[in-house]
Scaffold this active site. Structure first.
Site, mmCIF file in Angstrom:
data_model
loop_
_atom_site.group_PDB
_atom_site.id
_atom_site.type_symbol
_atom_site.label_atom_id
_atom_site.label_comp_id
_atom_site.label_asym_id
_atom_site.label_seq_id
_atom_site.Cartn_x
_atom_site.Cartn_y
_atom_site.Cartn_z
ATOM 1 N N ASP A 220 0.820 -1.202 0.000
ATOM 2 C CA ASP A 220 0.000 0.000 0.000
ATOM 3 C C ASP A 220 0.856 1.255 0.000
ATOM 4 O OD1 ASP A 220 0.733 -1.065 2.461
ATOM 5 O OD2 ASP A 220 -0.917 -0.166 3.560
ATOM 6 N N ASP A 244 1.682 -7.607 -10.714
ATOM 7 C CA ASP A 244 0.662 -7.356 -11.730
ATOM 8 C C ASP A 244 0.036 -5.974 -11.525
ATOM 9 O OD1 ASP A 244 -0.970 -7.847 -13.879
ATOM 10 O OD2 ASP A 244 -2.179 -9.386 -12.901
ATOM 11 N N ASP A 248 0.866 -2.260 -13.849
ATOM 12 C CA ASP A 248 -0.177 -1.501 -14.538
ATOM 13 C C ASP A 248 -0.180 -0.049 -14.068
ATOM 14 O OD1 ASP A 248 -0.882 -3.805 -15.838
ATOM 15 O OD2 ASP A 248 -3.002 -3.716 -15.326
#
Length: 355
Positions: A220, A244, A248
Site C-alpha cells: 500500500d 501485476d 499496470d
C-alpha cells in the site's frame, strides 16, 4: 549466422493487428542488421484455436513452442471464452506454468514526447510468475480455491523459498547492470508467514550482492510512493499479484499502459507479451497502439542476445527501439497517444526509420 525460430501467437482482440505489426518491423530490421536470421512459426491460440481445435491453447501449439528459441504472444480475451474454457488456465497463464516462466519482467520508462504523470522515471518490475495468490498456477493439481459453502470462498496463496530465491537473483543481477538499487514489495506485516518468507529470502539473496542497496515497502505504501516519486526507484522485486498491480500503475504513470512491454522468462525460454489486454472494443479498426508489443519483442531480442552471446541480436533491438522513438519524435502517434496514425501507418513509419 545463427538462425532463430520465433513462435507467433496472434491471440484475440487487437492481438492479430499488433503482432502482425511486430513481425513486420522485426523482419524489416533483420534485413538491415547483418548476421541475423529470424524464422517465424505462427501457431493457434485463443478464439481461432477454440474454433478449429476446441482448445484455446492446443497441445500442438505447446509442443511446437518447445522447439522455438522464443515466442511473441498477443493478448487473449479469455473472459469471453465459453464457460468450459474459462475453467482452464488462460493461454498465457498456461504457457507460464507449462514452461516454468518464473520471471515476469516489466520495464516502465518515460519516453521523450509522451506526457508522463511522474516526470522522468526509469524502473523495472521483477514479478514472481509461478505462485502467490494466483490459484490457476500455484498448485501441482487442483485449482487452489474452494467454495466451502455457497457464501464462503477460500483462496490459497503459495510462497516457497525456491521461487523467491530465483526471482530475487534475477532482480539483483539486473540491478548490478543498472543503478544497483532493489526495492522489495510485500505485505509481511499482515501475511506474516507467506510474505515473511518472501521478504526474508529476498534479503538473504540480496546479501550476496553487497554493492546493491536494498530497501522494502508494504504494497500500500509502495503504490503511494510510485505516484509521488517514481524516479527514485530502479528495480522493484515483488510477488505475482503485487507485481501485476504495480506494473499496470507504473505503466500509466510513465505514459500509457499501451506502451508497456514485458517478457516472461525462465533460464532457457522467453515469451514476449505486452502488459495490456486485448481491447476487443477497438479490434479490427486499425487504431491499436503496437508499441507495447514491439518493445516486448525488443526485450525478447535482448534476452536471446544474452542467452546465445549474440551481439547481432542486441544491435537489432537497439535499431528497432531507436526507430520507434524516432517515429514518436516525428509526431507519428496512434489515437490513444493523442495522434491520428493508424496501426499500419505507425508500423510503416517505424520501418522507414530502420536505416
Amino acid at each position: 549466422m545463427t538462425a532463430y525460430t520465433i513462435g507467433v501467437l496472434p491471440g484475440d482482440g487487437i492481438g492479430p493487428e499488433i503482432v502482425q505489426a511486430t513481425v513486420e518491423v522485426l523482419t524489416a530490421a533483420s534485413k538491415v542488421v547483418p548476421n541475423v536470421e529470424l524464422n517465424w512459426l505462427e501457431l493457434p491460440m485463443g478464439w481461432s484455436a477454440i474454433r478449429e481445435y476446441g482448445d484455446a491453447l492446443p497441445l500442438l501449439t505447446k509442443e511446437a513452442l518447445g522447439s522455438c528459441d522464443g515466442w511473441i504472444i498477443g493478448p487473449h480475451d479469455s473472459s469471453s471464452y465459453p464457460p468450459e474454457h474459462q475453467e482452464k488456465r488462460n493461454p498465457s497463464g498456461e504457457l507460464r506454468h507449462h514452461f516454468d516462466l518464473y520471471a515476469n519482467i516489466r520495464p516502465n520508462k518515460t519516453i521523450p514526447g509522451i506526457e508522463s504523470v511522474v516526470g522522468v522515471a526509469d524502473l523495472v518490475i521483477y514479478r514472481e510468475n509461478t505462485e502467490g495468490f494466483y490459484p490457476d498456477r500455484n498448485l501441482y493439481a487442483g485449482t487452489g480455491e474452494w467454495l466451502v459453502t455457497p457464501d464462503v470462498a477460500i483462496s490459497v496463496g503459495v510462497f516457497t523459498r525456491k521461487a523467491a530465491e530465483r526471482i530475487a537473483h534475477a532482480a539483483f543481477q539486473m540491478a548490478m547492470k543498472r543503478s544497483k538499487h532493489v526495492t522489495i514489495v510485500h505485505k509481511a506485516n499482515v501475511i506474516k508467514l507467506g510474505y515473511g518468507l518472501f521478504l526474508s529470502t529476498c534479503r538473504e539473496v540480496g546479501a550476496q550482492y553487497p554493492e546493491v542497496r536494498v530497501d522494502d515497502y508494504h504494497i500500500d505504501a509502495m503504490a503511494a510512493h510510485l505516484v509521488r516519486r517514481a524516479k527514485d526507484f530502479d528495480v522493484i522485486l515483488t510477488t505475482n499479484m503485487f507485481g501485476d498491480i504495480l506494473s499496470d500503475l507504473a505503466g500509466e504513470l510513465v505514459g500509457s499502459l499501451g506502451l508497456a512491454p514485458s517478457i516472461n522468462a525462465s533460464d532457457d525460454r522467453a515469451m514476449a507479451q505486452a502488459a495490456h489486454g486485448s481491447a476487443p472494443d477497438i479490434a479490427g479498426r486499425n487504431i491499436a497502439n503496437p508499441i507495447g508489443e514491439l518493445l516486448s519483442a525488443v526485450m525478447l531480442l535482448d534476452w536471446l542476445s544474452n542467452r546465445h552471446n549474440d551481439p547481432a541480436l542486441y544491435q537489432l533491438g537497439r535499431l528497432i527501439e531507436q526507430a520507434i522513438l524516432s517515429a514518436i519524435a516525428d509526431g507519428v502517434r496512434t489515437q490513444d497517444l493523442g495522434g491520428s496514425a493508424s496501426t499500419i501507418a505507425f508500423t510503416q513509419a517505424v520501418i522507414r526509420k530502420l536505416v
